[in-house]
Structure formats: structure tokens, C-alpha cells
Write an enzyme that holds these catalytic residues in place. Structure first.
Site, PDB file in Angstrom:
ATOM      1  N   PRO A   2       0.822  -1.211   0.000  1.00 56.91           N
ATOM      2  CG  PRO A   2      -0.762  -1.560   1.661  1.00 56.91           C
ATOM      3  CD  PRO A   2       0.542  -2.084   1.153  1.00 56.91           C
ATOM      4  CD  GLU A   3       2.047   4.009  -4.431  1.00 56.40           C
ATOM      5  OE1 GLU A   3       2.333   5.211  -4.359  1.00 56.40           O
ATOM      6  OE2 GLU A   3       2.185   3.338  -5.475  1.00 56.40           O
ATOM      7  NE  ARG A 134      14.376   3.764  11.354  1.00 58.34           N
ATOM      8  CZ  ARG A 134      13.858   3.407  12.534  1.00 58.34           C
ATOM      9  NH1 ARG A 134      14.478   3.759  13.661  1.00 58.34           N
ATOM     10  NH2 ARG A 134      12.753   2.701  12.595  1.00 58.34           N
TER      11      ARG A 134
END
Length: 282
Positions: A2-3, A134
């Protein structure tokens, strides 16, 4: 995988159905038993999406903390109202919440099942901060820093297609959005990042923000402008499991919707990529 728009939709939905409720957590699969025990009795105070990472913030209970989920390639989430169904398959985490959840009654309850995630863990605040640190700029977050992301891209010799997929630079953008935003910008995915101008990056970033917000609203990725929609062009709608109307993604060998040239495909940074050789000259 999934984006980012999907994860933002999940975060909003989970807050809508479980926010403010105490939860009962179990791990039918058995791989998250200790974490589920810590969550049981805690209240879901907030949800958050950062790129492709989903965070549930819990308060109270025996442990509470922040539930971190990354669906990866195979993870899925299902949910529904009332009494949850009998567990079927490998359910890593089941949450049941609502005013009557801890009493075992079905009225006004809601359940949520998580299967096959790449990550399902409890984090401290410091660990959640380290995770955010990150990650790159998320076009769907108000605290995004596109200037830092753009600077990193423009100092790199790596191809743009690969840079946009680097989650430490731009968080939440997957292959569909990266492919389509470069087509809309008229830039080949193979162009080195250091050739990108500041103005080009500003336009790409603004387009990502617009397209991904549309994805959140609609629950699918649509990147085609009005003049290229099926009804405007008299063509058949796209038939693909990913849904939505796109220009070049997974359209290799088909005519470009803008110029009619054949859409090309190749491999870039170990990922399939698609582009129009005419509209996106190298």
C-alpha cells in the site's frame, strides 16, 4: 505494498471506529501475545500515519504505548461492527473496542484484524521519534519538509525514479505515484537527481500533495487530468486490480493517452518502471 494514501485512510478510519475506546487485544496467531496483553485495557487516544507506517497511540492499561504497524507486501487489515467473527487464518492482532467491549457485549463494539504485516510492535515515545527521524518528507503531513527532501534529491546522481521511492527521502510514495508524477512533470525516471531544478522539484512536490490527497479522499490512485478521462476521450475505463485512471503505470505497450506513442517499461533500482519516451524525453 500500500502507498501512503492508504495508510492515512486507515489511520483516520481506525480513530473513527476505535478512538477514545478501551480495547481488548488478542493474538490468535500467537506471535503478538505479549504485546496484546499490554494493550488490553488501554484506550486508543490517537492514530497517526507517517509514510507507509501506521501508529496507534494508547494510554492507560497495563502497558499502553504506541502500536507500530507496517503492512509490507502482504499485510492486510479488516474490520467491522459488532461481535468479531471466529478467527480464520493467521491473525497477528485482533482489537475489539467500544463502550461495551471489555464487558464482552456486542452492542456498539467494533473489531479490527491485522494479518501478515511486515511489522507489528509496541514502541516507546523515543522509539517512535527515532522512526520518524529515519523517514523523509510525507506529502500528506503538515510537518513535511520538502526543501530538505528536494535538496537531497538534487545532490544525488541516482535516477529520479529511485530517489522518489527512497522512503528516507520522500515517505509514502510508492511505484504508482512515483511513476505518474514524473510523467505529469514530463521527466524521465532515469534522469539523475542532480539535473533536477529547484522549480521542477517544487512542481513535483505540489503535484504529489494534490494527487495523494485525492487518493485519501477516493481510496484509489487517480492521476489522469480531466481531458484524458475515459468519458472525455471516448475510451474504455482502465481495468486493473489497482483501480483508478493512470497515464503510464502498468500500461507498457499501450498508446500514451497524451501523444499516442507506445508506453515503455524497464527495471530501475530492481523495480519495474514505466514511461512515455515522447512525453518524458531522457
Amino acid at each position: 505494498m500500500p502507498e501512503g494514501h492508504t495508510i492515512h485512510r486507515l489511520a483516520a478510519h481506525h480513530h473513527a471506529v476505535l478512538g477514545g475506546a478501551q480495547v481488548v487485544a488478542t493474538s490468535p496467531q500467537g506471535r503478538f501475545t505479549a504485546g496484546a496483553a499490554r494493550l488490553t485495557g488501554a484506550t486508543l487516544a490517537a492514530t497517526e500515519a507517517y509514510g507507509k507506517h501506521l501508529l496507534h497511540h494508547y494510554q492507560g492499561g497495563p502497558g499502553g504505548g504506541i502500536l507500530h504497524v507496517h503492512l509490507g507486501l502482504y499485510g492486510t487489515v479488516a474490520d467491522g461492527p459488532g461481535q468479531p467473527p471466529a478467527p480464520v487464518g493467521q491473525i497477528r492482532l485482533r482489537l475489539v473496542g467500544g463502550p461495551a467491549a471489555t464487558a464482552g457485549a456486542a452492542a456498539r463494539q467494533h473489531w479490527l484484524d491485522l494479518r501478515g504485516p511486515a511489522a507489528c510492535e509496541l514502541l516507546t515515545e523515543a522509539e517512535a521519534d527515532a522512526l520518524r527521524d529515519r523517514l523523509g518528507a510525507d506529502p500528506l503531513r503538515d510537518d513535511a519538509d520538502p526543501d530538505t527532501a528536494g535538496g537531497r534529491i538534487r545532490r544525488s546522481a541516482r535516477p529520479l525514479g529511485a530517489l522518489l521511492l527512497d522512503q528516507t527521502i520522500v515517505a509514502g510514495v510508492g511505484l504508482v505515484y512515483a511513476t505518474e508524477v514524473l510523467f505529469r512533470a514530463g521527466i524521465a525516471p532515469t534522469m539523475p537527481g542532480r539535473r533536477l531544478t529547484a522549480d521542477q522539484w517544487q512542481r513535483i512536490w505540489a503535484d504529489l500533495v494534490t494527487l495523494m490527497r485525492i487518493g485519501v479522499r477516493r481510496g484509489r490512485i487517480d492521476t489522469v487530468r480531466d481531458e484524458h478521462l475515459p468519458e472525455a476521450m471516448g475510451r474504455a475505463p482502465r481495468n486493473d486490480r489497482h483501480g483508478g485512471e493512470v497515464y503510464v503505470y502498468r500500461r507498457a505497450g499501450q498508446p500514451c493517452l497524451c501523444c499516442g506513442a507506445t508506453v515503455a517499461a524497464g527495471v530501475l533500482a530492481a523495480r519495474n518502471t514505466y514511461w512515455c519516451p515522447t512525453c518524458q524525453p531522457g
